[in-house]
Motif scaffolding. Structure first.
Motif, PDB file in Angstrom:
ATOM      1  N   ILE A  21       3.138  85.659   0.039  1.00 56.06           N
ATOM      2  CA  ILE A  21       4.001  85.288  -0.613  1.00 56.06           C
ATOM      3  C   ILE A  21       4.390  85.634  -2.167  1.00 56.06           C
ATOM      4  O   ILE A  21       3.346  85.887  -2.665  1.00 56.06           O
ATOM      5  N   TYR A  22       5.586  86.169  -2.493  1.00 55.53           N
ATOM      6  CA  TYR A  22       5.505  87.016  -3.784  1.00 55.53           C
ATOM      7  C   TYR A  22       6.477  86.133  -4.653  1.00 55.53           C
ATOM      8  O   TYR A  22       6.337  85.184  -4.382  1.00 55.53           O
ATOM      9  N   LEU A  23       6.087  86.492  -5.947  1.00 57.99           N
ATOM     10  CA  LEU A  23       5.935  86.314  -6.931  1.00 57.99           C
ATOM     11  C   LEU A  23       7.804  85.336  -7.419  1.00 57.99           C
ATOM     12  O   LEU A  23       8.210  84.815  -7.602  1.00 57.99           O
ATOM     13  N   SER A  24       8.873  86.587  -6.964  1.00 59.36           N
ATOM     14  CA  SER A  24      10.263  86.887  -6.470  1.00 59.36           C
ATOM     15  C   SER A  24      10.352  85.507  -5.467  1.00 59.36           C
ATOM     16  O   SER A  24      11.304  85.255  -5.234  1.00 59.36           O
ATOM     17  N   ASP A  25       9.674  84.965  -5.039  1.00 61.73           N
ATOM     18  CA  ASP A  25       9.764  84.374  -3.049  1.00 61.73           C
ATOM     19  C   ASP A  25       9.901  82.439  -3.762  1.00 61.73           C
ATOM     20  O   ASP A  25      10.486  82.165  -3.371  1.00 61.73           O
ATOM     21  N   ASP A  54       1.250  74.444   1.269  1.00 54.52           N
ATOM     22  CA  ASP A  54      -0.150  75.271   0.332  1.00 54.52           C
ATOM     23  C   ASP A  54       0.356  74.351  -2.034  1.00 54.52           C
ATOM     24  O   ASP A  54       1.630  74.957  -1.898  1.00 54.52           O
ATOM     25  N   VAL A  55      -0.452  74.845  -2.591  1.00 53.95           N
ATOM     26  CA  VAL A  55      -0.549  74.234  -3.502  1.00 53.95           C
ATOM     27  C   VAL A  55      -0.690  75.462  -4.086  1.00 53.95           C
ATOM     28  O   VAL A  55      -2.292  76.027  -4.279  1.00 53.95           O
ATOM     29  N   ILE A  56       0.469  76.076  -5.521  1.00 51.10           N
ATOM     30  CA  ILE A  56       0.111  76.932  -6.013  1.00 51.10           C
ATOM     31  C   ILE A  56      -0.070  76.445  -7.364  1.00 51.10           C
ATOM     32  O   ILE A  56       1.233  76.112  -7.798  1.00 51.10           O
ATOM     33  N   HIS A  57      -0.998  76.305  -8.414  1.00 52.85           N
ATOM     34  CA  HIS A  57      -0.645  76.286  -9.746  1.00 52.85           C
ATOM     35  C   HIS A  57      -0.489  76.800 -10.624  1.00 52.85           C
ATOM     36  O   HIS A  57      -0.608  78.758 -10.777  1.00 52.85           O
ATOM     37  N   LEU A  58      -0.256  76.726 -11.710  1.00 57.41           N
ATOM     38  CA  LEU A  58       0.426  77.488 -12.686  1.00 57.41           C
ATOM     39  C   LEU A  58      -0.612  78.506 -13.208  1.00 57.41           C
ATOM     40  O   LEU A  58       0.163  79.482 -14.041  1.00 57.41           O
ATOM     41  N   VAL A  83       4.471  73.643  -4.672  1.00 57.08           N
ATOM     42  CA  VAL A  83       4.679  73.177  -3.343  1.00 57.08           C
ATOM     43  C   VAL A  83       5.046  73.724  -2.292  1.00 57.08           C
ATOM     44  O   VAL A  83       6.452  73.774  -2.265  1.00 57.08           O
ATOM     45  N   ILE A  84       4.497  74.874  -1.563  1.00 64.46           N
ATOM     46  CA  ILE A  84       5.299  75.525  -0.545  1.00 64.46           C
ATOM     47  C   ILE A  84       5.025  74.732   0.942  1.00 64.46           C
ATOM     48  O   ILE A  84       3.806  74.555   1.319  1.00 64.46           O
ATOM     49  N   LEU A 191       0.786  65.380  -3.467  1.00 64.78           N
ATOM     50  CA  LEU A 191       0.797  66.608  -2.463  1.00 64.78           C
ATOM     51  C   LEU A 191      -0.110  66.898  -3.621  1.00 64.78           C
ATOM     52  O   LEU A 191      -1.272  68.151  -3.351  1.00 64.78           O
ATOM     53  N   ARG A 192       0.377  67.553  -5.273  1.00 64.39           N
ATOM     54  CA  ARG A 192      -0.349  68.101  -5.691  1.00 64.39           C
ATOM     55  C   ARG A 192      -1.604  67.514  -6.233  1.00 64.39           C
ATOM     56  O   ARG A 192      -2.025  68.052  -6.543  1.00 64.39           O
ATOM     57  N   ASN A 193      -1.600  66.147  -6.731  1.00 67.79           N
ATOM     58  CA  ASN A 193      -2.489  65.572  -6.725  1.00 67.79           C
ATOM     59  C   ASN A 193      -3.614  65.521  -6.395  1.00 67.79           C
ATOM     60  O   ASN A 193      -5.447  65.312  -6.707  1.00 67.79           O
ATOM     61  N   LYS A 194      -3.337  65.431  -5.072  1.00 64.53           N
ATOM     62  CA  LYS A 194      -4.346  65.662  -3.808  1.00 64.53           C
ATOM     63  C   LYS A 194      -5.314  67.199  -3.510  1.00 64.53           C
ATOM     64  O   LYS A 194      -5.942  67.023  -3.655  1.00 64.53           O
ATOM     65  N   ARG A 195      -4.261  68.019  -4.552  1.00 60.37           N
ATOM     66  CA  ARG A 195      -5.291  69.814  -4.041  1.00 60.37           C
ATOM     67  C   ARG A 195      -5.597  69.681  -5.627  1.00 60.37           C
ATOM     68  O   ARG A 195      -6.157  70.663  -5.939  1.00 60.37           O
ATOM     69  N   LYS A 196      -5.897  68.625  -6.307  1.00 61.86           N
ATOM     70  CA  LYS A 196      -6.591  68.973  -7.797  1.00 61.86           C
ATOM     71  C   LYS A 196      -8.417  68.836  -7.688  1.00 61.86           C
ATOM     72  O   LYS A 196      -8.722  68.696  -6.916  1.00 61.86           O
TER      73      LYS A 196
END
Length: 196
Positions: A21-25, A54-58, A83-84, A191-196
Motif C-alpha cells: 500500500i503506497y501513500l498515494s493509494d 487493517d488500521v494505519i495510524h497517523l 481503515v483499509i 475498528l480504529r478503537n479496537k486497534r489502539k
C-alpha cells in the motif's frame, strides 16, 4: 518550514493479493510538487495477510514522511486513522441467499409494524366511515379505498428514500444514503478503537 496537506481518499477494498500500500493509494498530496516525492512511499507491506481490515495510524504516516522529508510540516485534512478493507478473492456463494432472507424478514417486520399501527388507531373504522359517507355502501366499496391506500404507502416510502426515481435528485443524498454513511463511520470508529 514548508507545509504539505494530506486529504484521505475514498478507499475501495483492496485485493488480498496486493501486498503493498503506497501513500498515494490512501492520500491525495498537496502541493502537487510533493506528490512525486511522497507518492511512492510504502506505507504497508503484506505477506499472507488474513485479516479483513487493517488500521494505519497517523503517527506512522508522520514518521514515514519525516524520514523522507524531515523539514516539512504535515497537515491532515481529516485527523482520523485510515481503515483499509480487503476484498477476499473467494466468492461468497451464500450472499444472495442471505440478502433474500434479510429482505423477507425486513418486509415482514414492516408489514407487521404497519398493521399494528393501523390496529392501534382503528384505521379500519376510520376508512369505513370515510367510504360509507361518500358511497353509502362502505362494505362494498371499502376495498376500492384500501388497495390504493396500501399501494400509496409503498410508493411514499420509496419516494422518501429516493429510490423509485433515481434521477429525482442526483446531487442530494437520500435519507437511506445518509444512514448508511453514518453506520459506516460508526463501524470505522469501532475498528480504529479496537486497534489502539
Amino acid at each position: 518550514m514548508e507545509e504539505i496537506y494530506l486529504t484521505p481518499k475514498d478507499i475501495k477494498p483492496y485485493k488480498t493479493k496486493q501486498n503493498k500500500i503506497y501513500l498515494s493509494d490512501i492520500y491525495s498530496i498537496y502541493p502537487k510538487g510533493y506528490g512525486d516525492k511522497l507518492s511512492k512511499i510504502i506505507v504497508r507491506k503484506y505477506d499472507d495477510f488474513t485479516e479483513k481490515y487493517d488500521v494505519i495510524h497517523l503517527g506512522e504516516i508522520i514518521e514515514l514522511i519525516n524520514h523522507n522529508l524531515p523539514k516539512v510540516h504535515i497537515n491532515f485534512m481529516k485527523k482520523e486513522d485510515i481503515v483499509i478493507y480487503f476484498e477476499n478473492s473467494n466468492k461468497d456463494r451464500t450472499k444472495y441467499l442471505r440478502v433474500l432472507l434479510v429482505c423477507i424478514v425486513v418486509t415482514m417486520g414492516s408489514i407487521m409494524g404497519i398493521m399494528n399501527f393501523h390496529a392501534d388507531v382503528n384505521m379500519d373504522k376510520s376508512q369505513f366511515k370515510i367510504v360509507d359517507s361518500i358511497t353509502n355502501n362502505g362494505e362494498k366499496y371499502l376495498p376500492y379505498f384500501q388497495i390504493p391506500y396500501s399501494i400509496g404507502i409503498g410508493v411514499g416510502v420509496a419516494l422518501f428514500f429516493n429510490k423509485l426515481i433515481p434521477t429525482y435528485s442526483k446531487n442530494e443524498p437520500s435519507p437511506l444514503d445518509l444512514r448508511i454513511i453514518s453506520l459506516n463511520k460508526e463501524v470505522e470508529n469501532q475498528l480504529r478503537n479496537k486497534r489502539k
